[in-house]
Scaffold this active site. Structure first.
Site, PDB file in Angstrom:
ATOM      1  N   GLU A 164      37.736  41.251  45.363  1.00 24.63           N
ATOM      2  CA  GLU A 164      36.694  40.373  45.917  1.00 24.63           C
ATOM      3  C   GLU A 164      36.629  40.458  47.440  1.00 24.63           C
ATOM      4  O   GLU A 164      35.629  40.046  48.036  1.00 24.63           O
ATOM      5  CB  GLU A 164      36.940  38.928  45.471  1.00 24.63           C
ATOM      6  N   CYS A 199      46.104  38.214  42.508  1.00 27.89           N
ATOM      7  CA  CYS A 199      47.151  37.782  43.425  1.00 27.89           C
ATOM      8  C   CYS A 199      47.900  36.574  42.846  1.00 27.89           C
ATOM      9  O   CYS A 199      48.542  36.699  41.827  1.00 27.89           O
ATOM     10  CB  CYS A 199      46.541  37.498  44.801  1.00 27.89           C
ATOM     11  N   HIS A 245      43.107  42.669  45.788  1.00 25.29           N
ATOM     12  CA  HIS A 245      41.958  41.769  45.941  1.00 25.29           C
ATOM     13  C   HIS A 245      40.627  42.530  45.934  1.00 25.29           C
ATOM     14  O   HIS A 245      40.116  42.895  47.002  1.00 25.29           O
ATOM     15  CB  HIS A 245      42.068  41.019  47.266  1.00 25.29           C
TER      16      HIS A 245
END
Length: 329
Positions: free
Chosen positions: A296, A171, A294
């Site tokens: 994670e 990001c 993302h």
């Protein structure tokens, strides 16, 4: 078809597609005025696809495959790198910790002041989430804090020149690393990440496909398709010309795909309009990778708003982080 019967008499009959378009038309017309009208039209027209199969998972690996216990006896240090306003560091640290790393919180001020040295780490992860309040070009501002500061520039240049290091930018961190092309070997053909074609911040759960690439993060994952979180305002991969786009093809790690598995530029399946669905890149040696989505935020099964019923603790994206741990050895 939506049908209502009363004592055998059909009182109402209408197709689900027509009803959903009636329900959505007011929002669509507002969206055409507020956002990019072409994107609004694409989203509204998607309702005509009554046979859309929806989100799905197709993996070329076992998401529950664990790392050898022998590797976990040693935990190499990874810097979880953040800047003012970044908010994705906790999930990123948790993912790398679960894969067998010792995650260390590192703020850019630590590096600029000399309190922390990148020489002490095997890898770093540049996190996402509203750096500098997510103003336009925030990732570029983060990159300039490195490029225009002699101490920071030397720290990062030396880190990238080592042969035993790796890095991941997500990001805002993706946008930041994409502007460090002068100091990252092999990053010459990375894209510049610009404002979404929709002209809006996009927070969605969308499908991507892992491409065959040299990235250490995606080893053994090529051909897999699964959902992932996106949350960005500037994710459009701008190559400026077809020559650079062609040169980048071997470095592409991820593409947005539609629900049938085809690379797409259609909104909102491709939330930022990037050409050929490109949303992840790596270097020729595979050690340094950037991506706009993302991983994670969905490395555990319970983090996914939808997932196959047979998933247990680990989600599909945990393998990325375990791949990095295996590469370190």
């Amino acid at each position: 078809m939506i049908e209502i019967f009363w004592h055998g008499e059909r009182l109402f009959s209408e197709s689900g597609v027509n009803l959903q378009r009636i329900w959505s038309e007011t929002s669509y017309r507002m969206q055409k005025l507020r956002d990019n009208p072409a994107c609004a039209q694409q989203e509204f027209d998607r309702l005509l696809d009554a046979a859309d199969p929806g989100l799905h998972v197709k993996l070329t690996y076992d998401p529950d495959e664990k790392i050898s216990p022998a590797l976990l006896r040693n935990r190499p240090k990874i810097a979880i790198l953040r800047e003012q306003g970044v908010n994705g560091q906790v999930e990123m640290a948790a993912a790398f910790d679960g894969a067998g790393f010792a995650a260390v919180d590192v703020h850019m001020s630590d590096i600029i002041s000399g309190r922390v040295k990148l020489a002490d780490f095997k890898g770093f992860a540049a996190c996402g989430g509203f750096s500098y309040g997510d103003v336009l070009g925030a990732g570029e501002g983060w990159a300039k804090s490195i490029l225009f500061n002699p101490r920071a520039r030397d720290e990062f240049a030396a880190f990238f020149q080592r042969k035993d290091t790796f890095a991941l930018g997500v990001c805002n961190g993706c946008q930041m690393m994409s502007k460090l092309q002068d100091v990252i070997p092999g990053a010459d053909n990375w894209a510049h990440f610009a404002r979404n074609q929709s002209e809006q911040f996009e927070a969605r759960f969308v499908m991507v496909e892992v491409q065959d690439s040299p990235s250490i993060f995606f080893s053994g994952m090529a051909g897999s398709r699964m959902p992932i979180v996106v949350s960005h305002g500037e994710g459009y991969a701008d190559y400026r010309d077809s020559k650079r786009l062609k040169a980048a093809q071997p470095l592409v790690t991820l593409r947005y795909v539609d629900h049938r598995g085809n690379a797409t530029e259609t909104y909102p399946l491709n939330p930022n309009g990037s050409p050929q669905g490109i949303t992840g890149l790596t270097t020729p040696d595979g050690r340094f990778s950037i991506m706009m989505p993302h991983p994670e935020r969905v490395f555990r099964a319970v983090q996914n708003s939808w997932h196959p019923s047979d998933w247990r603790e680990d989600g599909a994206w945990m393998k990325m982080f375990r791949n990095a741990r295996k590469w370190v050895g």
